[in-house]
Design a protein around this motif. Structure first.
Motif, PDB file in Angstrom:
ATOM      1  N   MET A  48       9.928  -7.447  22.904  1.00 57.69           N
ATOM      2  CA  MET A  48       9.151  -6.370  22.325  1.00 57.69           C
ATOM      3  C   MET A  48      10.128  -5.293  21.895  1.00 57.69           C
ATOM      4  SD  MET A  48       7.278  -4.599  25.652  1.00 57.69           S
ATOM      5  CE  MET A  48       6.558  -3.264  24.671  1.00 57.69           C
ATOM      6  N   SER A  49       9.648  -4.235  21.285  1.00 53.80           N
ATOM      7  CA  SER A  49      10.571  -3.264  20.702  1.00 53.80           C
ATOM      8  C   SER A  49      10.056  -1.845  20.858  1.00 53.80           C
ATOM      9  CB  SER A  49      10.776  -3.567  19.212  1.00 53.80           C
ATOM     10  OG  SER A  49      11.456  -2.516  18.567  1.00 53.80           O
ATOM     11  N   LEU A  50      10.877  -0.998  21.467  1.00 58.09           N
ATOM     12  CA  LEU A  50      10.541   0.417  21.546  1.00 58.09           C
ATOM     13  C   LEU A  50      10.576   1.070  20.165  1.00 58.09           C
ATOM     14  CD1 LEU A  50      12.503   1.371  24.784  1.00 58.09           C
ATOM     15  CD2 LEU A  50      10.018   1.223  24.518  1.00 58.09           C
ATOM     16  N   SER A  51      11.400   0.533  19.263  1.00 56.70           N
ATOM     17  CA  SER A  51      11.439   1.061  17.900  1.00 56.70           C
ATOM     18  C   SER A  51      10.120   0.793  17.186  1.00 56.70           C
ATOM     19  CB  SER A  51      12.607   0.433  17.132  1.00 56.70           C
ATOM     20  OG  SER A  51      13.843   0.772  17.728  1.00 56.70           O
ATOM     21  N   VAL A  52       9.553  -0.383  17.391  1.00 58.46           N
ATOM     22  CA  VAL A  52       8.236  -0.690  16.833  1.00 58.46           C
ATOM     23  C   VAL A  52       7.176   0.162  17.517  1.00 58.46           C
ATOM     24  CG1 VAL A  52       6.455  -2.467  16.628  1.00 58.46           C
ATOM     25  CG2 VAL A  52       8.842  -3.040  16.142  1.00 58.46           C
ATOM     26  N   LEU A  53       7.238   0.244  18.839  1.00 56.22           N
ATOM     27  CA  LEU A  53       6.228   0.972  19.604  1.00 56.22           C
ATOM     28  C   LEU A  53       6.122   2.430  19.159  1.00 56.22           C
ATOM     29  CD1 LEU A  53       4.294   0.774  22.136  1.00 56.22           C
ATOM     30  CD2 LEU A  53       6.207   1.732  23.437  1.00 56.22           C
ATOM     31  N   ASN A  54       7.264   3.037  18.843  1.00 52.28           N
ATOM     32  CA  ASN A  54       7.285   4.466  18.563  1.00 52.28           C
ATOM     33  C   ASN A  54       7.285   4.805  17.081  1.00 52.28           C
ATOM     34  OD1 ASN A  54       7.367   5.608  21.271  1.00 52.28           O
ATOM     35  ND2 ASN A  54       9.359   4.619  21.445  1.00 52.28           N
ATOM     36  N   GLU A  55       7.092   3.800  16.225  1.00 48.57           N
ATOM     37  CA  GLU A  55       7.004   4.082  14.797  1.00 48.57           C
ATOM     38  C   GLU A  55       5.883   5.075  14.520  1.00 48.57           C
ATOM     39  OE1 GLU A  55       8.362   0.503  11.933  1.00 48.57           O
ATOM     40  OE2 GLU A  55       6.658   0.032  13.222  1.00 48.57           O
ATOM     41  N   GLY A  56       6.206   6.108  13.748  1.00 49.22           N
ATOM     42  CA  GLY A  56       5.191   7.082  13.357  1.00 49.22           C
ATOM     43  C   GLY A  56       4.862   8.102  14.424  1.00 49.22           C
ATOM     44  N   ARG A  57       5.488   8.001  15.577  1.00 49.73           N
ATOM     45  CA  ARG A  57       5.226   8.955  16.653  1.00 49.73           C
ATOM     46  C   ARG A  57       6.283  10.056  16.656  1.00 49.73           C
ATOM     47  NH1 ARG A  57       3.846   5.174  21.974  1.00 49.73           N
ATOM     48  NH2 ARG A  57       2.060   4.043  21.079  1.00 49.73           N
ATOM     49  N   GLU A  58       5.876  11.219  17.123  1.00 51.76           N
ATOM     50  CA  GLU A  58       6.834  12.296  17.325  1.00 51.76           C
ATOM     51  C   GLU A  58       7.578  12.035  18.636  1.00 51.76           C
ATOM     52  OE1 GLU A  58       7.732  14.840  15.436  1.00 51.76           O
ATOM     53  OE2 GLU A  58       6.400  14.124  13.843  1.00 51.76           O
ATOM     54  N   VAL A  59       8.878  11.884  18.552  1.00 53.39           N
ATOM     55  CA  VAL A  59       9.684  11.648  19.741  1.00 53.39           C
ATOM     56  C   VAL A  59      10.789  12.688  19.795  1.00 53.39           C
ATOM     57  CG1 VAL A  59       9.199   9.172  19.770  1.00 53.39           C
ATOM     58  CG2 VAL A  59      11.220  10.011  18.559  1.00 53.39           C
ATOM     59  N   LEU A 138       9.301 -10.238  14.948  1.00 51.66           N
ATOM     60  CA  LEU A 138       9.468  -9.252  16.019  1.00 51.66           C
ATOM     61  C   LEU A 138       8.151  -8.551  16.313  1.00 51.66           C
ATOM     62  CD1 LEU A 138      11.079  -7.414  17.929  1.00 51.66           C
ATOM     63  CD2 LEU A 138      11.720  -6.044  15.928  1.00 51.66           C
ATOM     64  N   ARG A 139       7.467  -8.120  15.284  1.00 54.30           N
ATOM     65  CA  ARG A 139       6.199  -7.417  15.475  1.00 54.30           C
ATOM     66  C   ARG A 139       5.155  -8.338  16.095  1.00 54.30           C
ATOM     67  NH1 ARG A 139       6.417  -2.556  12.691  1.00 54.30           N
ATOM     68  NH2 ARG A 139       8.136  -2.426  11.187  1.00 54.30           N
ATOM     69  N   ALA A 140       5.174  -9.600  15.702  1.00 59.90           N
ATOM     70  CA  ALA A 140       4.217 -10.549  16.280  1.00 59.90           C
ATOM     71  C   ALA A 140       4.467 -10.735  17.771  1.00 59.90           C
ATOM     72  CB  ALA A 140       4.304 -11.888  15.555  1.00 59.90           C
ATOM     73  N   ARG A 143       3.320  -7.544  19.533  1.00 57.65           N
ATOM     74  CA  ARG A 143       1.859  -7.473  19.655  1.00 57.65           C
ATOM     75  C   ARG A 143       1.345  -8.423  20.732  1.00 57.65           C
ATOM     76  NH1 ARG A 143       2.144  -7.378  13.909  1.00 57.65           N
ATOM     77  NH2 ARG A 143       1.628  -9.612  13.847  1.00 57.65           N
ATOM     78  N   ALA A 144       1.944  -9.604  20.812  1.00 56.89           N
ATOM     79  CA  ALA A 144       1.512 -10.563  21.828  1.00 56.89           C
ATOM     80  C   ALA A 144       1.707 -10.012  23.228  1.00 56.89           C
ATOM     81  CB  ALA A 144       2.279 -11.875  21.663  1.00 56.89           C
ATOM     82  N   GLY A 145       2.787  -9.267  23.426  1.00 51.18           N
ATOM     83  CA  GLY A 145       3.019  -8.678  24.738  1.00 51.18           C
ATOM     84  C   GLY A 145       2.053  -7.564  25.069  1.00 51.18           C
ATOM     85  N   LEU A 146       1.766  -6.722  24.079  1.00 53.34           N
ATOM     86  CA  LEU A 146       0.949  -5.535  24.336  1.00 53.34           C
ATOM     87  C   LEU A 146      -0.553  -5.798  24.295  1.00 53.34           C
ATOM     88  CD1 LEU A 146       2.695  -2.568  22.484  1.00 53.34           C
ATOM     89  CD2 LEU A 146       2.728  -3.124  24.910  1.00 53.34           C
ATOM     90  N   ALA A 147      -0.962  -6.847  23.607  1.00 56.50           N
ATOM     91  CA  ALA A 147      -2.395  -7.053  23.375  1.00 56.50           C
ATOM     92  C   ALA A 147      -3.248  -6.956  24.642  1.00 56.50           C
ATOM     93  CB  ALA A 147      -2.631  -8.395  22.681  1.00 56.50           C
ATOM     94  N   PRO A 148      -2.843  -7.549  25.773  1.00 52.17           N
ATOM     95  CA  PRO A 148      -3.711  -7.485  26.955  1.00 52.17           C
ATOM     96  C   PRO A 148      -3.641  -6.166  27.724  1.00 52.17           C
ATOM     97  CG  PRO A 148      -2.272  -9.426  26.981  1.00 52.17           C
ATOM     98  CD  PRO A 148      -1.734  -8.477  25.987  1.00 52.17           C
TER      99      PRO A 148
END
Length: 216
Positions: A48-59, A138-140, A143-148
């Motif tokens: 999974m990716s913290l870069s994907v997770l935080n896209e568009g977020r204020e960090v 990577l995104r797939a 998403r598979a990790g976070l979905a549940p």
């Protein structure tokens, strides 16, 4: 989404989603490897990716650089998985994590080249670090990790089969340092007990220490 599995040889399969740059995921992975020694569990690794997770977020500004540099290692992991199979993620992650968290080697090309060599993988995989063509895969995986567990969590995420074969998924555990021996097993038992309880969502307290890494 990963399918909950029982492994006839090892017992329970625990699927762990990691980002190589996350110190908390690194500690949790060490705990899970210790659990393998004291419980009938086999850990399998996913990206999974913290870069994907935080896209568009204020960090905070101090995290922005990590978000940019963080694309490289996860792309390399995805490329390795695509070309050589999911079994290569364990040695590659362990090689990256040792360099990032114990040797403070950063997230750059030399770290990735050294990790690929240790994992017995071709150096050419490092070129994936700059290739956004791997981002869909990577995104797939992310998403598979976070979905549940939902999007309001980070890394690591673990999926395991519940008593009836249903999927039990949770974020964490966030622990510092990782318990060893039977203490690791007791934490595993407790985490499964609460995560597998219908309607259970959260148990949390403020962190009072920084990540404490065990032996490399």
């Amino acid at each position: 989404m990963a399918t909950p599995q029982r492994n006839e040889g090892r017992g329970t399969v625990a699927d762990l989603w990691f980002d190589p740059r996350c110190p908390w995921a690194w500690i949790t992975s060490g705990w899970l490897l210790e659990v393998e020694r004291v419980r009938p569990v086999e850990a399998r690794f996913h990206v999974m990716s913290l870069s994907v997770l935080n896209e568009g977020r204020e960090v905070p500004e101090k995290y922005r650089r990590g978000m940019i540099e963080g694309w490289g290692p996860v792309r390399v992991c995805i490329a390795a998985e695509q070309q050589y199979g999911p079994h290569v993620l364990r040695p590659l992650y362990l090689a990256m994590g040792t360099r990032i968290h114990h040797r403070q080697a950063g997230l750059g090309r030399e770290m990735m080249l050294d990790a690929l060599a240790e994992a017995g993988l071709p150096a050419g995989l490092v070129e994936a670090a700059e290739d956004p063509g791997y981002d869909d895969a990577l995104r797939a995986s992310h998403r598979a990790g976070l979905a549940p567990v939902g999007t309001e969590v980070g890394t690591p995420v673990i999926h395991v089969p519940g008593p009836g074969g249903e999927l039990v998924a949770f974020f964490g555990p966030v622990v510092s340092p990782a318990p060893q021996g039977e203490a690791a097993g007791r934490l595993w038992d407790g985490v499964l007990a609460v995560a597998g309880t219908d309607g259970f969502f959260e148990l949390k307290r403020a962190r009072t220490r920084e990540p404490v890494f065990g032996p490399a």
